[in-house]
Design a protein around this motif. Structure first.
Motif, short mmCIF file in Angstrom:
data_model
loop_
_atom_site.label_atom_id
_atom_site.label_comp_id
_atom_site.label_asym_id
_atom_site.label_seq_id
_atom_site.Cartn_x
_atom_site.Cartn_y
_atom_site.Cartn_z
N PRO A 121 0.80 -1.23 0.00
CA PRO A 121 0.00 0.00 0.00
C PRO A 121 0.84 1.28 0.00
O PRO A 121 0.32 2.36 -0.30
N GLN A 122 2.14 1.18 0.32
CA GLN A 122 3.02 2.34 0.27
C GLN A 122 3.24 2.80 -1.17
O GLN A 122 3.77 3.88 -1.40
N GLY A 123 2.89 1.96 -2.13
CA GLY A 123 3.06 2.29 -3.54
C GLY A 123 4.50 2.21 -4.00
O GLY A 123 4.86 2.82 -5.00
N ASP A 124 5.34 1.43 -3.31
CA ASP A 124 6.76 1.40 -3.66
C ASP A 124 7.12 0.29 -4.64
O ASP A 124 8.25 0.23 -5.12
N VAL A 125 6.16 -0.59 -4.99
CA VAL A 125 6.38 -1.62 -6.00
C VAL A 125 5.13 -1.68 -6.87
O VAL A 125 4.02 -1.79 -6.35
N ALA A 126 5.33 -1.60 -8.20
CA ALA A 126 4.19 -1.64 -9.12
C ALA A 126 4.59 -2.32 -10.42
O ALA A 126 5.73 -2.19 -10.86
N PRO A 127 3.65 -3.06 -11.04
CA PRO A 127 3.97 -3.69 -12.33
C PRO A 127 4.04 -2.65 -13.44
O PRO A 127 3.29 -1.67 -13.43
N LEU A 128 4.94 -2.86 -14.39
CA LEU A 128 5.03 -2.01 -15.57
C LEU A 128 4.50 -2.75 -16.79
O LEU A 128 3.49 -2.37 -17.37
N TYR A 129 5.18 -3.83 -17.18
CA TYR A 129 4.74 -4.61 -18.34
C TYR A 129 5.44 -5.97 -18.31
O TYR A 129 6.32 -6.20 -17.48
N ALA A 130 5.03 -6.86 -19.23
CA ALA A 130 5.63 -8.19 -19.34
C ALA A 130 6.02 -8.44 -20.79
O ALA A 130 5.29 -8.07 -21.71
N ASP A 131 7.18 -9.08 -20.99
CA ASP A 131 7.59 -9.49 -22.33
C ASP A 131 6.84 -10.76 -22.71
O ASP A 131 6.27 -11.45 -21.86
N ASP A 132 6.87 -11.08 -23.99
CA ASP A 132 6.22 -12.30 -24.46
C ASP A 132 6.96 -13.54 -23.93
O ASP A 132 8.19 -13.52 -23.80
N PRO A 133 6.22 -14.62 -23.68
CA PRO A 133 6.85 -15.86 -23.21
C PRO A 133 7.75 -16.47 -24.28
O PRO A 133 7.53 -16.29 -25.47
N ARG A 134 8.77 -17.20 -23.81
CA ARG A 134 9.67 -17.91 -24.72
C ARG A 134 10.00 -19.27 -24.11
O ARG A 134 10.11 -19.39 -22.90
N GLN A 135 10.16 -20.26 -25.00
CA GLN A 135 10.53 -21.58 -24.51
C GLN A 135 12.04 -21.73 -24.61
O GLN A 135 12.66 -21.33 -25.59
N THR A 136 12.62 -22.26 -23.55
CA THR A 136 14.07 -22.48 -23.54
C THR A 136 14.33 -23.94 -23.18
O THR A 136 13.60 -24.53 -22.39
#
Length: 187
Positions: A121-136
């Motif tokens: 709730p302090q707002g100190d961590v937030a999601p921005l975006y995600a890259d596409d999945p890749r198989q390794t």
């Protein structure tokens, strides 16, 4: 404030640690994955891989995204740093492809923003975006291929470091008659 350091008192207090960031992401992952799925930090020595579906998180990039800011308090200065943190999430085991798709889809959704807002709730961590999945390719200790999918999840972490700061709380002012003190006849 979280005190940092290794046993000794640290004169610098911080609001956030790397552990706080990965703990918040782990809580998010546990909220969307099937019950019983293990979510661990990557790069740990002498730890046996769990059986079945499991997830490893590894911080791969930490990049400053803004100029430091400062806020002053009584005897302190708080330095703020905004950081873009990239965490590679690797999913192993049966159904890994479906689970990485679930992770990426929900991380890109307002659900993730709401989750992190409740978790931190302090707002100190937030999601921005995600890259596409890749198989390794992943070869286990028995030299067998295992299903492994991964994606990079990007978060913003707002760090604050509070340090001691000296201030002047009083000043003595003397008036000097410049003409009398520095006239050409005195030189």
């Amino acid at each position: 404030m979280v005190q940092t350091g290794s046993g000794a008192a640290d004169p610098i207090a911080t609001n956030l640690s790397e552990d706080d960031v990965t703990t918040a992401l782990r809580a998010f992952l546990l909220s969307i994955l099937p019950a019983g799925t293990e979510v661990r930090l990557g790069q740990q020595n002498r730890v046996v891989a769990p059986l079945g579906l499991f997830v490893l998180m590894t911080i791969v990039v930490r990049q400053q995204i803004a100029t430091n800011g400062s806020k002053y308090g009584i005897g302190t200065r708080t330095v703020s740093r905004q950081e873009h943190v990239t965490i590679q999430v690797s999913v192993f085991g049966p159904g890994a492809g479906d689970m990485i798709e679930r992770i990426v889809t929900l991380f890109r959704d307002p659900y993730a923003c709401q989750f992190f807002q409740q978790e931190r709730p302090q707002g100190d961590v937030a999601p921005l975006y995600a890259d596409d999945p890749r198989q390794t390719g992943f070869i286990n200790g028995e030299r067998q291929y295992e299903n492994n999918w991964n994606a990079d999840l990007h978060l913003q972490a707002n760090y604050q470091y509070t340090i001691a700061q000296q201030f002047a709380d009083a000043a003595t002012i003397d008036l000097i008659n410049v003409d009398a003190a520095y006239s050409e006849s005195n030189s």
